[in-house]
Structure formats: structure tokens, C-alpha cells
Design an enzyme around this catalytic site. Structure first.
Site, PDB file in Angstrom:
ATOM      1  N   THR A 127       0.810  -1.214   0.000  1.00  5.72           N
ATOM      2  CA  THR A 127       0.000   0.000   0.000  1.00  5.72           C
ATOM      3  C   THR A 127       0.847   1.269   0.000  1.00  5.72           C
ATOM      4  OG1 THR A 127      -1.835  -1.103   1.137  1.00  5.72           O
ATOM      5  CG2 THR A 127      -1.749   1.289   1.302  1.00  5.72           C
ATOM      6  N   SER A 130       0.742  -7.338  -1.114  1.00  2.33           N
ATOM      7  CA  SER A 130       1.253  -8.407  -0.254  1.00  2.33           C
ATOM      8  C   SER A 130       0.253  -9.531  -0.044  1.00  2.33           C
ATOM      9  CB  SER A 130       1.712  -7.854   1.099  1.00  2.33           C
ATOM     10  OG  SER A 130       0.626  -7.541   1.941  1.00  2.33           O
ATOM     11  N   GLN A 176      -4.929 -21.099  19.282  1.00  7.12           N
ATOM     12  CA  GLN A 176      -5.664 -20.164  18.430  1.00  7.12           C
ATOM     13  C   GLN A 176      -6.116 -18.928  19.203  1.00  7.12           C
ATOM     14  OE1 GLN A 176     -10.094 -21.877  17.953  1.00  7.12           O
ATOM     15  NE2 GLN A 176      -8.517 -23.312  17.305  1.00  7.12           N
ATOM     16  N   CYS A 177      -5.879 -18.904  20.522  1.00  8.94           N
ATOM     17  CA  CYS A 177      -6.190 -17.718  21.318  1.00  8.94           C
ATOM     18  C   CYS A 177      -5.146 -16.639  21.061  1.00  8.94           C
ATOM     19  CB  CYS A 177      -6.206 -18.048  22.809  1.00  8.94           C
ATOM     20  SG  CYS A 177      -7.502 -19.203  23.292  1.00  8.94           S
TER      21      CYS A 177
END
Length: 329
Positions: free
Chosen positions: A15, A61, A266-267
Site C-alpha cells: 500500500t 502483499s 488459536q487464542c
């Protein structure tokens, strides 16, 4: 800590340098001229001597692949070892910025220069853009002095390349180093097979979250694609369905096929400690190696660095369980 005197600015797209097209924002060349014009207009901005190099092709990206990581690694090593640069600023899109920072952390182990990745949420030149603040802030850090290794700088914060994650898609402070539990024995010395001198190859890797309804067939379908590494995002402290014998058998089979199977939480603020619950112990007993408190980005980048160096399963498991550059400890 030392000031950088001869900086390479490696522009990969993202960006920060995008321009508007009929289809939306897209990567654009010519960023060196825009950067020089901005610096000329802001003589108060600190800067070391610098040279800009554009990667080809320039990327949004979201299109980042392992081959691009390898190309960035090659460009950085050549700039340092052949061209005499003593620091590298890598301009990159934000979608996979944390993934690239983590991967490069393992691809550049032992390279004795600071490497900083940054980007922006709005293009340079857009009203109220964060682009020049991030770029100027990174240049100031190089002028003041930085430790060797890979770091990520964004919205005024300097973060370890193996601890950062993108948390927000619509705010300038998009990245943070999460307070995930740190544990793990630090490797006393790294072998030359894992240094920046070691060429790497692309690796077939997969990430699979645990969720209610996950089936053994899902794991076996991934195995049939020829994966060499499987990163499981487990519940909480490293649990998952422990009463599904077919699923447990599929995970055992993965190890027997030579697949490195590792577990992270996954926390957002979690860590794998298998022995807290029976459900975790049963997963561990299938042959999973704990990723401790590693982020997804760090665990995936580490898996790529190890398996891409051609390590066998036992050796890869050994090094995955140790802290190599601050990813675990």
C-alpha cells in the site's frame, strides 16, 4: 546497537507505494523519486545514506508466496555481503507483513545487520496517510542505532519480527506484539545448516484450526497433497477433540509419513501446555510438537525455515521445540 551508515531500502510493493487504478489501488514503481522528493521537502527528517532497490514484480502483499520470501532473502544477503550495506529497510504491504517478518527472521539467522520491515495503511500521498510517518520513523531508528536481526516498525512501535501480528484492518496502529506466554529453552548455538548462508527451498505447508466438527478426513485430505508440515491451531492451552480416535490416528499417520505436526494456541493470548488437560495430553501423544506461545506467523515461518533447509523430521522437531531468535522465550 550501532548507527547505520549505508542503508538499502528494499521496496517490494504494498500500500505504501500504491497508486489508484480503475480496478482499485495497485502496486506502482517509481517510489524512489517520491521518497527523495518527500525527504527534500523535509530536511529535518533524520536519514542515513541510502539506496533504493525495487523487487520485481512489485506485489500487493496479499499475493506473497514463499518464493518471494526467498527472493527477498537473496536480495538482502547480496546487499550486505557483496554491496556493503550495513542495514536494510524493507517496504512491504500490511496484509502479510508479519508473516514476512517472521519468515525472514529465520531465513536471515546470523546475518549481522539490522533489518526493519514497515509499510502503511494508506498510500504515500493520500490525505492524512501514515506512510511518511512510518518511513521517517524507521529511518530515524537506523540513524540512532539498532540491534542486529529482523524487526517490524509500525505506528511508532518497534517489534520483534517473530512476535508481531496484524490485529486491525482499519487503524494506523494495526500491529502489536501480543503478550503470549513465553517459554522454551534457548538454543545455545545454531548450526550452519540454519544460518543465512544455507539455501532454502519452497515447502508444502498447511495450517488447520481446530473447530467443532473437524474430521479425520480433513487431515487425511491435507496429507494427500504431500504436505511436509502441518500447523494445528488448537483450542486454549493445546486441546482438541480427544475422543475421536479416527482423528487421532490421522495425526499419528502424519508423523509416520515424515510430516512435522506442530501445535499453537488459536487464542490471541494463548500458549500450548499439553499436560493441563487430558484432551491436550492425548493430542501430544499422537506426536505433536508444542509451539508454546508462538504466533501463527512465527510458527509458520519457523517451519518453513527448518523444512526448507532440508532437515529430516527428527532434527526439525528438535529445533522447532527450541527458541532460536526470541520466538518462544
Amino acid at each position: 546497537m550501532r548507527a547505520v551508515k549505508n542503508l538499502l531500502v528494499l521496496y517490494t510493493g504494498g500500500t505504501i507505494g500504491m497508486l489508484q487504478t480503475p480496478e482499485g489501488l495497485a502496486p506502482a514503481g517509481g517510489f524512489e523519486a517520491r521518497m527523495r522528493a518527500w525527504l527534500d521537502a523535509h530536511p529535518e527528517a533524520p536519514r542515513p545514506d541510502w539506496r533504493l532497490q525495487e523487487m520485481s514484480p512489485l506485489l500487493d502483499s496479499a499475493n506473497m508466496q514463499q518464493g518471494n520470501w526467498l527472493a527477498m532473502r537473496d536480495a538482502i544477503v547480496e546487499a550486505v555481503k557483496q554491496d556493503g550495506h550495513d542495514g536494510v529497510l524493507l517496504l512491504h504491504g500490511t496484509d502479510t507483513l508479519a508473516y514476512s517478518a517472521a519468515a525472514l527472521s529465520f531465513l536471515l539467522l546470523g546475518l549481522d545487520v539490522p533489518v526493519v520491515l514497515t509499510g502503511s495503511m494508506l498510500p504515500a500521498g493520500a490525505p492524512d496517510s501514515d506512510a511518511w510517518d512510518n518511513l521517517a520513523g524507521a529511518l530515524a531508528l537506523f540513524s540512532q542505532g539498532l540491534e542486529n536481526g529482523v524487526q517490524l516498525f509500525f505506528a511508532g512501535k518497534l517489534m520483534s519480527g517473530v512476535r508481531a501480528s496484524k490485529l486491525r484492518s482499519e487503524a494506523f496502529d494495526a500491529f502489536a506484539a501480543l503478550p503470549r506466554h513465553r517459554e522454551g529453552e534457548r538454543a545455545a548455538e545454531l548450526p550452519t545448516t540454519l544460518s543465512y548462508c544455507q539455501p532454502r527451498s519452497p515447502v508444502n505447508l498447511a495450517v488447520l484450526p481446530m473447530y467443532p466438527g473437524i474430521q479425520a478426513a480433513h487431515v487425511r485430505a491435507l496429507l494427500e497433497t504431500g504436505i511436509k508440515g502441518l500447523l494445528l491451531e488448537c483450542y486454549g492451552s493445546g486441546t482438541g477433540p480427544s475422543d475421536d480416535e479416527a482423528l487421532l490416528d490421522a495425526l499419528r499417520d502424519a508423523g509416520q509419513r515424515g510430516v512435522l505436526v506442530a501445535a499453537i494456541s488459536q487464542c490471541m493470548e494463548g500458549s500450548v501446555v499439553f499436560d493441563i488437560y487430558e484432551a491436550g495430553s492425548r493430542l501430544r501423544d499422537t506426536g505433536l510438537v508444542s509451539g508454546g506461545g508462538m504466533t501463527r506467523e512465527a510458527a509458520l515461518g519457523k517451519m518453513f525455515g527448518l523444512l526448507g533447509a532440508g532437515l529430516d523430521l527428527a532434527t526439525a522437531r528438535h529445533w522447532f521445540a527450541l527458541d532460536m531468535c526470541g520466538e518462544r522465550a
